[in-house]
Structures are given as structure tokens and as C-alpha cells.
Design an enzyme around this catalytic site. Structure first.
Site, mmCIF file in Angstrom:
data_model
loop_
_atom_site.group_PDB
_atom_site.id
_atom_site.type_symbol
_atom_site.label_atom_id
_atom_site.label_comp_id
_atom_site.label_asym_id
_atom_site.label_seq_id
_atom_site.Cartn_x
_atom_site.Cartn_y
_atom_site.Cartn_z
ATOM 1 N N LYS A 1 2.417 17.802 21.107
ATOM 2 C CA LYS A 1 3.417 16.773 21.376
ATOM 3 C C LYS A 1 4.189 16.540 20.084
ATOM 4 O O LYS A 1 3.670 15.988 19.120
ATOM 5 C CB LYS A 1 2.752 15.471 21.839
ATOM 6 N N ARG B 1 6.393 9.968 37.107
ATOM 7 C CA ARG B 1 5.678 10.012 38.387
ATOM 8 C C ARG B 1 4.426 10.845 38.238
ATOM 9 O O ARG B 1 4.423 11.855 37.562
ATOM 10 C CB ARG B 1 6.552 10.677 39.464
ATOM 11 N N ARG C 1 17.447 11.462 25.516
ATOM 12 C CA ARG C 1 16.837 10.868 26.696
ATOM 13 C C ARG C 1 17.506 9.568 27.100
ATOM 14 O O ARG C 1 17.496 9.184 28.256
ATOM 15 C CB ARG C 1 15.352 10.629 26.429
ATOM 16 N N GLU D 1 12.457 19.353 22.560
ATOM 17 C CA GLU D 1 12.392 18.330 21.517
ATOM 18 C C GLU D 1 13.224 18.806 20.333
ATOM 19 O O GLU D 1 13.060 19.937 19.864
ATOM 20 C CB GLU D 1 10.930 18.154 21.094
ATOM 21 N N ARG E 1 13.772 13.728 22.173
ATOM 22 C CA ARG E 1 13.776 14.412 23.464
ATOM 23 C C ARG E 1 15.213 14.701 23.865
ATOM 24 O O ARG E 1 16.055 13.804 23.811
ATOM 25 C CB ARG E 1 13.103 13.496 24.489
ATOM 26 N N GLU F 1 0.446 21.727 25.318
ATOM 27 C CA GLU F 1 1.389 21.969 24.217
ATOM 28 C C GLU F 1 1.175 20.898 23.163
ATOM 29 O O GLU F 1 0.660 19.830 23.462
ATOM 30 C CB GLU F 1 2.852 21.822 24.713
ATOM 31 N N LYS G 1 0.823 12.593 28.317
ATOM 32 C CA LYS G 1 0.768 12.681 26.857
ATOM 33 C C LYS G 1 -0.591 12.191 26.412
ATOM 34 O O LYS G 1 -1.065 11.147 26.856
ATOM 35 C CB LYS G 1 1.908 11.897 26.206
#
Lengths: 345, 528
Positions: B228, B393, B248, B276, B233, B226, B400
């Protein structure tokens, strides 16, 4: 040389006495240098002749090799041209001196580095009455307030015992000249022997040979078996911590002994397990008291928080200025035993 | 508060995560229950509301320490932490106060609304009864801004260890809106009925940075790509008829995005979308600077709503029809997201940007080069089969792959000492570019060098100071640095007329003389 020359002048090579034809702690090669103490930023190689206290001379010979070094005891006076000079205890490290220069009744004093609280090893600081005082101010902000040495040493001792109890080696970063010996002399009895890095042991032996009573240490050599010394405390220059040299000892708890450890941010940046705020420089109150005790009306700040400290003294009615020098004060980031700071790129 | 101060010290004096978890878990087993809740609240950023301004604290502390205001400020500039500065400047304590953390917080909350003289007297008396770390902790409670080096992951691990419960469940319990002053430890951590209540979002999945080539990730067919987007966020939660928007940082930002309110009427109950928030320019996002004008405002004026309308670019579905989808593979969640959004009436400020088509990694790399033109800052790569995993993780499979930064070579003209961790180093630099015969300052930067490089440049600054302006030193224009940044835009507030986004030092160009630095015109040419 003329009658209008100031007693001391701040020049590109260092602090110059034009009347006496000598420099004090110069950072460029000159013919004749008076040295306050043997730390690398004050005592550099390349001078034609050196004049310092006997203890400083011993360390200088160890650091710089055979040089032309003359010695003069504290309180002794010597005429150099029209200047009368003498050394007075600065309390910074063993042998450290303030330099008093008198010309035609006008007295200037250069502090070098100093601390006002006695540490039990270095000759205690003695104020010098003067008209103008050249002072360091490494810790010239009021956030620096040292606790009594006995309290901090008890904490270092407790950390050593706790570390030994977990089967680890206690690894303490401290300057090779001054801090290391001060710790040796003041630390309480530990759970094991004290091991020393070569740089620390070298200076320690020089001071022992010069007559200082220092506890027994075991120098670390390539043959040293780390397992043979359970409960050990290792004293090494700050730059040696975290290197391959230090890793040979296996699991360890690391600590730094430095005035900078009073600040949490710097404790965290150095990433040691512990930081003990113990310094061979005066704290803010010590600096202020020392300046006032000279009875001077002019002050020159050489290194440290010069702008703040000079303004603080200005508020107290003194004529206080800042002079540019290449002294570094207490620098926990410095490489361990370089002769001169890294050259400008 | 002695036990909380001891915890603070334990966390502060170790860099080992297992030692931190052990210290926290021990605290959660032994501290009074009210103190446990406040510890969790503080570690998750839910500090008590400030009842004393920092201006008042500075004034009172300077008075109590017998120092002029300017010297207090000089000290603060070096220490970099107001709570610590005050703790260090005050004279040693006269007595010791043994109140608990919860007691102290109650006292601090009790200051609200009282006249200054009363608050001053109370704070001065408390300062005189606290020493060392306890005084520092007290100041941090009063001023807010606890940073303890404890991630959400560590906190949940410690709570899991102390309670024997599942860490993921604990993480979910700690999300969202709860008030430490009213909730008990039992209700927060242990009780059964809080599992899926109200407005709570899910712990956000975070992406790793891809530094090398994507080939290392394996066959491209296992991955989805996708754009970025450079926005905010957010998780959009619709439950019990109400819409909640979480950033976030776990801030509830619903009132700042009234343009998304219509979603409340159309999203089904039990929906949590991850995506986003961007300012929308009709068919692509507007630059982040446009969205930034809306951030920080509690209410957004109408003109701004018109000029910078918000839009949710949805890319994941975490809850659907009240069902927790986190265990499903990305492809399955994505399919349900597409179905959900497709069923909405047209005209709503939400869309699912399509996945990018790519045959192989080189094709994707070529596509990435066009990101800037599309208003994106690079690519996101997501493992097709991975579940939605909290935190950063590897198993979450989010990467990214940002564009390389723009760069320019500039010369340092001013240096300022850092604070906090970098208190005795010169780390904050001002850089200039050539413009005719002049050097024009255009940006500051203070990150990107190694500790060793900062030490070396600090020594150089000390030896090469031409002039001092308070904490700032002017140095000869000799040291050249490569400055990296993510974007450039016009800015009438800057002397150069330009402002950079995320400037930092990429390299110290010791090889390059100052005569060869770039010009202001070179930088202008990079304007979008």
C-alpha cells in the site's frame, strides 16, 4: 474579618463573604451556603446549612433529602454579621434568585444563572443595582440570539403533531428542573398526552405541591405500556435519550431543547432529529443589558464564554474580570441527574 | 431558493440515508431544471467561483452586526463555520427575496470584477432580504465549502430514483469536467451522447480497512496482495490524444505532473489506468512529505521536479482500447495492465509493481511487518475475482491492511475548545515529552477519544486551568495519552525538532502517572 475585606472573595471552595461568614453556591462543603437555585452545579450536598428561596428549598429537599434549610422570600432582607443579604428573581427557573450582599453601603450582586426574557413560569428577572456584579455568561457570544418563546414553542408543537401523524412518539430532551416545566406550561395543545421521565416528574410534582399551576402529565413507570398513549410527547432528561429507557417507546423522533441547539454543529453532534434553541440562560443581548442595568462598574464573569464577554464589557468601559468557578451552565452533555459533576480522574 | 434551503434543512436534520435519498429525489423531480443542475454541482463540489473574499465578508458582516472584529473572530472560532457565523450574527431580515437557486448563483457570479463598494452594497442588501437557512445557504454559496453529508453514492441513488436510470451510469456521467453554468439537466443526466466522452475518469474503487486478522477473508489463494503506497491516488486517462490526470478528490491535476506528460505520446487512446502517484527515489518511493511539497502548487519548479520526480505505480486497468473493463475480474484486468505497460518503451515514469508472493496468511503478515522499510504503509488485499466497483463496497473486494501505528506516551499541557460539532468541548490538545527536566511540546492531536471521554476531559480542563491565552488553556501536566502516528521526521519549524504524520490519541492512559511518559530521545529513535 477586617475593614479591608472585599464584600465577596473568590476562593477554592466558592464565592465567600468573609464579613458575613457565608458562601454563595459553594462547590466544596462549607458551614453556611446561600443558594441561588437548585441545579446540581450551584446547589451541592454537604453544606452545614442552606439559605434559599422557598421554591428552591422544596426542590433541594427533593434532591438532597432532609437538610438544614432556611428560607427567605424575594425582597426580604436579613442581617448576617455585618452583611445585609436579600434574594431577587433571576428568571432562570422557578425559585431562582440573584443574591444581593450589602456591607457598609457597598453592594455586590451574584447572579447565579439567569435569563432576562420572561418565560411565563419562573419569576421574571429583576435587575439589582450594585457596585459589583458577579455574572454568568454561558451564552456570552453574539451568535446566541434567542427567538421569542412563542415562535419556538409553536415549532415544538408542530414537530409533535408531525411526529404523531407518522405514528411515532415525540421524544424531547430537556432539563428536569426548569426547562421541562417551562415546556409543559408553554407548549400548545398536542395530539396526545405528555409522558414524563421519573426525574422530570419528581421535580414537576414538587413544584405543583409548592403551588405552581402545571398541566397534567403521565409519569413513565416500568409498567407503562407505550402503545396505550398514541400521539404522546415524552419529556426526559437529555441523557436519557438513546438509552434502553427511551427505546421502549419504539419508533420515535428525538429532539433536544437547549440553547446549544442554535449551533448547527452541536445539533448534528447530538444526532437528534430536531434541535430547538430554547434556553433558561440569557442570550448575548440579554447578558449585556442585564449587566448595564445594574449600573455597576465592576463585573466578574464566572462561567461560559468568559474571556470574550469580559473583553466586550471592558470595551464598554467596565472593569471586567474572569473568576474560576466550577459552575457548568447549560451542559447538554451532562449525565442526567448526577449530584455532582464527575470527579477529576 | 426556498426549495433548496428546504432540501438543505431536510438533509441536515436527518441521519437516515433513505430519508436523505427521498428528499433529494423529490427535489430532482420538482425543482426548476437549472436549480437541479446547480444542486448536483454543489453536491459534487463544483461551486461557483468566489467573487468575494472571506476577509471582505467578515469585515462587512461585523460592520452590519455592529460588532468589533475581535468579537466576530471569537464567535467564528466557536461556530467553526464562516457562513453560519455570519448568518447568526446579522440582525433578522427585513424583507424576503424569492429568487431561485440559479438566480442567486447568477447574482453572485455577477459580482466578479466589480469594485468593493458595489459588491459590499449588494451583499449587505441580500443579507437583509434572507433569513435563517436561506441566509446560511447564500453565505455558503458565496464562501464555497458546502458539506452536506451527502456522499456520491447517495446522490446517484437519488438521481437514479428520480430518473429511473441506472445508478452506475449516473455516477459516470457526473465524473469529470462539466460546467453547471452552461450544461442543461437534460444534457448532464438524460441525453444519450455523453456516455463516454472526453476526459472523464471512472468512479474510484475504494478499500475497506481490515481491522482483524486476514483469515476472516477466506482462503489466501482467492486474494492478491500489493504494497500500500503512501502517495496520491489517481486515474490517468488517455483519450483523443490527450492525457488527463485525476486525483481521487476528482481534481484534474494534470498540470502538476509534467513529468508524466511523456505518457501522452505512448499510451494508446482509450486507456484509463488506476494507480498511485508517488515521488520516486530511484528504486522506491520517497516519503510522502517529499511529494507533499509538490501538492498545492499549480506549477512545479524544476528543482523540485528533479528532487521529487513523480512516478505512476499502476495497479489497475479500468479502460483498455476504449473498452470499459470494470466488469472483468481483478486477475483479468491486472493481466491486461501488465501487457499494456510491458509494451511501452523503457524509461517512462510508470511501472506495475509486482504482486506479492505469499503461501499463507502468516507469511503475508510477516511480509507486512517489512512495509515501512520499503516505503509502504501496509498492504492492499484484492479479491482475485472481483469486478471494479465504485465506492467502498464489500463486493469490490478491496481491503487495506495498514501497519499498526507507531506510539508514544505523552502528557497534555494545553487544551483548546473545538468548533462546529465540538464547540462546547475541549478537544484540541497539545502534548509534551520529557527532555531532561523539561517538558517539550511535540505534537497536537484532536481525535481518537469517545464523546464521553471528551466530555470528561473537558470538565477536567475547566476545573484545572492554570492560565488562559485567548481560547487556549494551560493545564497541569497530569493527563497522559498514548499518541499514535504513521511516521516521524525532522522539522526545524517545531520546537521539538520533529514532526509527526497523522498524530491522534489512541488511549487515555489514566493508569499512567506523568512521571512515566516517554522522552524526546525515544521519539528521535523512531526517525527513519
Amino acid at each position: 474579618m477586617s475593614r479591608t475585606d472585599p464584600v465577596l472573595r473568590f476562593e477554592a471552595a466558592g464565592i465567600h463573604c468573609p464579613t458575613g461568614g457565608f458562601f454563595i453556591d459553594p462547590w466544596r462543603p462549607v458551614a453556611r451556603a446561600l443558594i441561588t437555585h437548585a441545579h446540581a452545579d450551584h446547589a451541592r450536598s454537604g453544606m452545614g446549612a442552606y439559605l434559599c428561596t422557598p421554591l428552591t428549598a422544596a426542590v433541594l429537599r427533593h434532591r438532597l433529602g432532609d437538610r438544614r434549610i432556611e428560607v427567605m422570600d424575594y425582597g426580604e432582607t436579613r442581617q448576617i454579621g455585618d452583611a445585609r443579604v436579600s434574594f431577587h428573581p433571576a428568571g432562570h427557573v422557578p425559585g431562582s434568585a440573584q443574591v444581593r450582599v450589602e456591607i457598609g453601603g457597598e453592594v455586590w450582586a451574584v447572579s447565579g444563572d439567569y435569563k432576562t426574557a420572561a418565560d411565563g413560569l419562573a419569576e421574571p428577572f429583576a435587575p439589582v443595582r450594585c457596585h459589583a456584579f458577579v455574572t454568568e455568561c454561558t451564552f456570552g457570544l453574539p451568535v446566541f440570539r434567542w427567538r421569542p418563546q412563542a415562535e419556538v414553542m409553536a415549532e415544538v408543537g408542530a414537530w409533535w403533531h408531525e411526529t404523531a401523524a407518522t405514528g411515532k412518539v415525540a421524544m424531547l430532551g430537556a432539563y428536569s428542573l426548569g426547562k421541562a416545566q417551562r415546556l409543559l406550561a408553554a407548549l400548545p395543545e398536542g395530539p396526545g398526552p405528555v409522558l414524563t421521565h421519573g426525574a422530570v416528574e419528581g421535580v414537576t410534582q414538587v413544584l405543583r405541591d409548592a403551588g405552581l399551576a402545571l398541566p397534567e402529565t403521565i409519569p413513565v413507570t416500568p409498567d407503562t405500556d407505550p402503545k396505550a398513549h398514541p400521539g404522546a410527547l415524552v419529556i426526559a432528561p437529555p441523557g436519557a435519550l438513546g438509552t434502553a429507557w427511551a427505546r421502549r417507546f419504539g419508533p420515535s423522533s428525538t429532539a433536544f431543547a437547549s440553547g446549544w441547539m442554535a449551533l448547527r454543529g452541536i445539533r448534528r453532534r447530538r444526532a437528534g432529529d430536531r434541535g430547538f434553541a430554547v434556553s433558561d440562560h440569557a442570550d448575548f443581548a440579554g447578558l449585556t443589558d442585564a449587566v448595564l442595568a445594574t449600573g455597576c462598574d465592576r463585573v466578574f464573569a464566572t462561567h461560559g464564554y468568559t474571556a470574550s464577554f469580559a473583553r466586550w464589557l471592558g470595551d464598554k468601559g467596565l472593569e471586567a474580570g474572569i473568576v474560576a468557578t466550577e459552575y457548568t451552565g447549560e451542559d447538554i452533555d451532562a449525565a442526567p441527574e448526577t449530584e455532582t459533576p464527575a470527579a477529576a480522574p | 431558493m426556498r426549495d433548496f434551503a428546504a432540501l438543505f434543512e431536510a438533509l441536515d436534520t436527518t441521519t437516515s440515508t433513505s430519508a436523505k435519498v427521498a428528499a433529494l429525489a423529490a427535489h430532482f423531480r420538482t425543482a426548476p431544471e437549472a436549480d437541479r443542475v446547480w444542486t448536483i454541482a454543489i453536491l459534487t463540489g463544483r461551486r461557483p467561483r468566489r467573487s468575494v473574499t472571506t476577509t471582505e465578508l467578515r469585515r462587512w458582516a461585523a460592520e452590519a452586526a455592529g460588532l468589533p472584529d475581535w468579537l466576530f473572530e471569537d464567535s467564528y472560532a466557536v461556530v467553526g463555520d464562516l457562513a453560519e457565523t455570519i448568518a447568526l450574527l446579522l440582525p433578522p431580515a427585513e424583507t424576503r427575496d424569492a429568487a431561485s437557486l440559479a438566480d442567486w448563483i447568477a447574482r453572485i457570479r455577477g459580482l466578479a470584477g466589480r469594485p468593493e463598494a458595489a459588491r459590499r452594497a449588494a451583499v449587505l442588501a441580500w443579507w437583509a432580504a434572507l433569513d435563517g437557512t436561506e441566509r446560511l445557504v447564500f453565505n455558503k454559496l458565496v464562501t464555497g465549502g458546502f458539506r452536506l453529508g451527502v456522499s456520491q453514492g447517495l446522490l446517484t441513488r437519488a438521481l437514479a430514483e428520480a430518473t429511473g436510470r441506472d445508478a452506475a451510469e449516473i455516477a459516470h456521467r457526473l465524473m469529470g469536467d462539466w460546467d453547471p453554468a452552461t450544461i442543461g439537466y437534460d444534457a448532464l443526466i438524460l441525453a444519450e451522447d455523453r456516455a463516454a466522452s472526453g476526459a472523464r475518469p471512472y468512479p474510484f474503487a475504494l478499500a475497506h480497512q481490515l481491522d482483524g486478522a486476514p483469515e476472516a477473508l477466506g482462503p489466501p489463494g482467492d486474494w492478491r496482495a500489493e504494497w500500500k503506497w503512501d502517495g496520491i491516488r489517481a486515474q490517468v486517462v488517455r483519450r483523443a490524444g490527450a492525457l488527463h490526470i485525476w486525483s481521487r478528490g476528482e481534481d484534474l491535476v494534470t498540470p502538476r505532473f509534467p513529468d508524466l506528460a511523456p505518457l501522452a505520446d505512448h499510451l494508446p487512446d482509450g486507456t484509463v489506468i488506476d494507480g498511485e502517484l508517488v515521488a520516486w527515489g530511484g528504486d522506491s518511493p520517497l516519503p510522502f512529505a517529499t511529494l507533499q511539497r509538490r501538492i498545492g502548487r499549480k506549477t512545479v519548479p524544476k528543482t523540485l521536479l528533479r528532487e521529487a520526480p513523480a512516478r505512476l505505480l499502476a495497479y489497475d486497468l479500468v479502460e483498455d482500447g476504449g473498452e470499459d473493463l470494470r466488469a472483468l475480474p481483478f486477475d483479468a484486468r491486472r493481466a491486461r495492465l501488465a501487457t499494456l505497460i510491458a509494451a511501452l518503451p523503457p524509461g517512462l515514469p510508470v511501472e506495475v509493481p509486482p504482486l506479492l508472493d505469499f503461501a499463507d496468511w502468516p507469511a503475508l503478515a510477516a511480509l507486512r511487518q517489512t512495509a515501512r522499510a520499503r516505503g509502504a504503509e501496509g498492504l492492499m488485499l484484492k479479491s482475485a475475482g472481483a469486478p471494479y466497483v465504485a465506492g467502498r463496497r464489500k463486493s469490490g473486494g478491496w481491503w487495506k491492511w495498514k501497519l499498526d501505528p507507531m506510539t508514544i506516551d505523552a502528557v497534555m499541557i494545553y487544551a483548546q475548545a473545538g468548533h462546529g460539532r465540538r464547540a462546547n468541548l475541549y478537544t484540541d490538545f497539545t502534548f509534551a515529552l520529557r527532555h531532561g527536566d523539561e517538558l517539550v511540546p511535540f505534537t497536537k492531536a484532536y481525535s481518537g477519544l469517545t464523546d464521553a471521554e471528551f466530555r470528561e476531559i473537558s470538565a477536567w480542563v475547566r476545573r484545572n486551568t492554570l492560565e488562559r491565552f485567548g481560547p487556549v488553556r494551560r493545564v497541569p501536566p497530569e493527563q497522559v495519552f498514548e499518541i499514535g502516528f504513521e511516521g516521524v521526521q525532522e522539522s526545524p519549524r517545531h520546537k521539538s525538532g520533529l514532526a509527526l504524520r497523522f498524530p491522534r490519541m489512541l488511549r487515555w492512559r489514566r493508569d499512567k502517572p506523568a512521571a512515566e511518559i516517554d522522552t524526546l530521545e525515544t521519539l528521535r529513535a523512531l526517525l527513519p
